[in-house]
Design a protein around this motif. Structure first.
Motif, PDB file in Angstrom:
ATOM      1  N   LEU A   1       0.825  -1.208   0.000  1.00  0.00           N
ATOM      2  CA  LEU A   1       0.000   0.000   0.000  1.00  0.00           C
ATOM      3  C   LEU A   1       0.860   1.259   0.000  1.00  0.00           C
ATOM      4  CD1 LEU A   1      -2.920  -0.806   2.468  1.00  0.00           C
ATOM      5  CD2 LEU A   1      -3.139  -0.139   0.070  1.00  0.00           C
ATOM      6  N   LYS A   2       1.976   1.201   0.690  1.00  0.00           N
ATOM      7  CA  LYS A   2       2.847   2.363   0.810  1.00  0.00           C
ATOM      8  C   LYS A   2       3.388   2.795  -0.555  1.00  0.00           C
ATOM      9  CE  LYS A   2       7.045   3.919   3.201  1.00  0.00           C
ATOM     10  NZ  LYS A   2       8.128   3.513   4.119  1.00  0.00           N
ATOM     11  N   GLU A   3       3.600   1.836  -1.445  1.00  0.00           N
ATOM     12  CA  GLU A   3       4.197   2.143  -2.742  1.00  0.00           C
ATOM     13  C   GLU A   3       3.181   2.587  -3.793  1.00  0.00           C
ATOM     14  OE1 GLU A   3       6.131  -1.436  -3.813  1.00  0.00           O
ATOM     15  OE2 GLU A   3       7.907  -1.037  -2.607  1.00  0.00           O
ATOM     16  N   LEU A   4       1.905   2.333  -3.555  1.00  0.00           N
ATOM     17  CA  LEU A   4       0.888   2.664  -4.546  1.00  0.00           C
ATOM     18  C   LEU A   4       0.803   4.168  -4.779  1.00  0.00           C
ATOM     19  CD1 LEU A   4      -2.035   0.269  -3.552  1.00  0.00           C
ATOM     20  CD2 LEU A   4      -0.827   0.280  -5.734  1.00  0.00           C
ATOM     21  N   VAL A   5       0.555   4.550  -6.019  1.00  0.00           N
ATOM     22  CA  VAL A   5       0.314   5.954  -6.346  1.00  0.00           C
ATOM     23  C   VAL A   5      -1.066   6.060  -6.981  1.00  0.00           C
ATOM     24  CG1 VAL A   5       2.752   6.493  -6.667  1.00  0.00           C
ATOM     25  CG2 VAL A   5       1.399   5.743  -8.630  1.00  0.00           C
TER      26      VAL A   5
END
Length: 446
Positions: free
Chosen positions: A30-34
Motif C-alpha cells: 500500500l505504501k508504494e501505490l500511487v
C-alpha cells in the motif's frame, strides 16, 4: 522515497528485459501505490478494507493503466494469500477449474481480468467458491459494472471506480523505474514530459520510458521525448497552461459560432496530438450546446467523435473537423439543461414527494402484497400504447420542467410534450410561471 521491492535483484542485467518495465517495478505494498487517493488515502474505504484484512470480493473499474491489476497484487501480499489470474475473454472453465484445484485447502486471490466478459456457465461455476471463502475475487474491467455485470456477481462484490492518474503521480513511477531498472537519475523535466504521455495511464508512460532509454540511454533529453511523442501521437504537454488555453479557445469559438476560429484552434490541438480531449469535448458540447435544437445533428457529432477515436490521428482530423464545423454552425439550445436543473431542485427533497406505490421495485416475491409494487396498467394493453395513470408524485402533478427554446424542432417537441401530459393525467396543460430559471447557469461550475 520508494522502497526497492522490484521483482528483480540485480540492476541493468540482461534478464531485466524479459518482462515489461511496468511489471518489473509494480508496487507490492500500500505504501508504494500511487494514485486513487479517493479510495486509498488514509481512512478511505478501500484502504480500510485492505488494512483490516476484510475478505470481501472487489470489482475495480476504470481506464487501462490506472492500477487495478497492481491493487490485486497488493491485496494478495497484504492478506498473505496466493495470487492467481484469469482472463474472462480468452480463458475457459477448464482453466479456471485447474486454478481452483491448485489451491484445494486454502483461500487465494483471483484477479479476474475483463470480468464483464464472464460467461454465465463460468459465473455459476464460480459463485459457490466466492460464497464459501475459497476465492477472494478481484474483478477488473474498463466497463461500468452496473451496466455490464449480472446481479449475481455484483451483489457479492464491493465496487470501486478507478480514475486516470495525475501527471505528478505517474512522474513518481517514472523516477522510480528509471532508478531501479536502469540505475538512472532521470532529470525531472524529462520525467515530467514522459509522465504526460501516459494521459493518466501509467503503463503507457512506462512503455515510453523503456523505449526511449533503449534508444538514448542516459543521454535522454526533452527534445527527444517531444519528437518521439509527436511521432506516436502522444501528448507530452497536456498539463501546460497554453494547451488548456487552446482547448478553451476552441470550445469558446464553437459556442460563439465562429467556425474559422474553431477550426484553427482545433488544428493547434491536433498537431499537439491531443485527440482524446477533443473527442471528449465534442461529445460534451453535442448535448450542452445543441441540446434539443437539433438532436439529429447531435447524434452525428457523437458518431464522428467515436469514429475519430477508433481511427486515430492523422486521418481522424477530418472527422473531428467535420464535427467542429457542424457544432459551430448549428442552432443553440440549453432548454434540456435548464429542465434538468429545475427537476434537480425538486429532487433534493425527494423524501417529501412519495412516488405512486405501483412504480416501486417489484422483482422480489411478495413485493405486490407488501408494498403494492408492480400493480399498474400495462401500456401495451391500453389505447395508443400509453397507460393513463399517474407517474409523478401527487404533489408534483402539473409541475412542468421543460420550457422550449424558440426553434422549430423544440416547438414540435413541446406540442407533443403538452398533449402527452393532457392524455395521461386528463388535465389541461398550464405553463408554470413559478419555475426557477437558470438564465446564466454554467455547466462547468459547481
Amino acid at each position: 522515497m520508494f522502497e526497492n521491492t522490484s521483482l528483480f535483484n540485480s540492476k541493468n542485467t540482461k534478464s531485466n528485459f524479459k518482462q515489461p518495465l511496468a511489471d518489473k517495478i509494480r508496487p507490492q505494498t500500500l505504501k508504494e501505490l500511487v494514485g486513487q487517493k479517493h479510495l486509498l488515502a488514509e481512512g478511505k474505504p478501500l484502504r480500510r478494507i485492505i488494512e483490516k484484512r476484510i475478505p470481501t470480493s472487489l470489482i475495480l473499474w476504470g481506464p487501462p493503466g490506472t492500477g487495478k491489476t497492481t491493487l490485486a497484487h497488493v491485496v494478495a501480499n497484504e492478506f498473505q494469500y496466493p495470487f492467481e489470474k484469469f482472463n474472462a475473454s480468452i480463458e475457459n472453465k477448464a482453466q479456471l477449474n485447474k486454478i481452483l484445484n491448485s489451491h484445494p485447502n486454502e483461500s487465494f486471490v483471483l484477479l479476474l481480468d475483463e470480468i464483464h466478459r464472464l460467461t454465465k456457465p463460468i459465473q455459476d461455476f464460480l459463485l459457490p467458491h466466492l460464497e464459501n471463502g475459497h476465492v477472494l475475487l478481484i474483478g477488473a474491467t474498463t466497463e461500468n459494472p452496473i451496466m455490464s455485470l449480472v446481479p449475481a456477481i455484483r451483489s457479492r462484490c464491493q465496487i470501486f471506480e478507478f480514475h486516470p492518474l495525475e501527471t505528478k503521480e505517474i512522474e513518481k513511477m517514472i523516477i522510480r523505474a528509471a532508478n531501479e531498472a536502469f540505475d538512472y537519475e532521470i532529470p525531472l523535466n524529462v520525467a515530467h514530459l514522459i509522465a504526460n504521455t501516459g494521459n493518466g495511464d501509467v503503463r503507457t508512460a512506462l512503455n515510453v520510458l523503456e523505449t526511449l532509454f533503449a534508444m538514448y540511454e542516459k543521454e535522454l533529453t526533452t527534445d527527444q521525448v517531444k519528437e518521439f511523442s509527436r511521432q506516436q501521437h502522444l501528448n507530452y504537454d497536456k498539463d501546460a497552461t497554453q494547451h488548456y488555453d487552446y482547448l478553451s479557445a476552441w470550445r469558446d469559438s464553437i459556442e460563439g459560432s465562429d467556425a474559422d476560429a474553431a477550426l484553427y484552434y482545433l488544428a493547434v490541438l491536433l498537431e499537439a496530438g491531443d485527440l482524446e480531449s477533443v473527442v471528449r469535448s465534442l461529445k460534451d458540447m453535442s448535448a450542452l450546446d445543441l441540446g434539443l435544437a437539433d438532436s439529429e445533428r447531435s447524434i452525428q457529432v457523437i458518431t464522428l467523435a467515436n469514429t475519430a477515436l477508433e481511427i486515430g490521428l492523422p486521418r481522424a482530423s477530418t472527422h473531428v473537423a467535420m464535427a467542429t464545423m457542424l457544432l459551430a454552425v448549428s442552432p443553440r439550445s440549453d432548454s434540456i439543461m435548464q429542465a434538468y436543473r429545475r427537476a434537480a431542485a425538486d429532487a433534493k427533497n425527494a423524501n417529501q414527494h412519495p412516488m405512486p406505490g405501483y412504480l416501486r421495485d417489484s422483482h422480489y416475491k411478495g413485493a405486490d402484497k407488501l408494498r403494492g409494487a408492480g400493480i399498474m396498467k400495462n401500456m401495451f394493453a391500453e389505447p395508443k400504447k400509453i397507460a393513463r395513470q399517474p407517474y409523478l408524485p401527487a404533489d408534483l402533478i402539473g409541475r412542468h420542467y421543460y420550457e422550449p427554446a424558440p426553434n422549430k424542432n423544440e416547438q414540435t417537441l413541446y406540442y407533443q410534450y403538452q398533449k402527452l401530459f393532457e392524455y395521461i393525467y386528463g388535465k389541461k396543460f398550464k405553463k408554470n410561471d413559478n419555475l426557477t430559471h437558470f438564465e446564466h447557469f454554467n455547466p462547468y461550475q459547481e
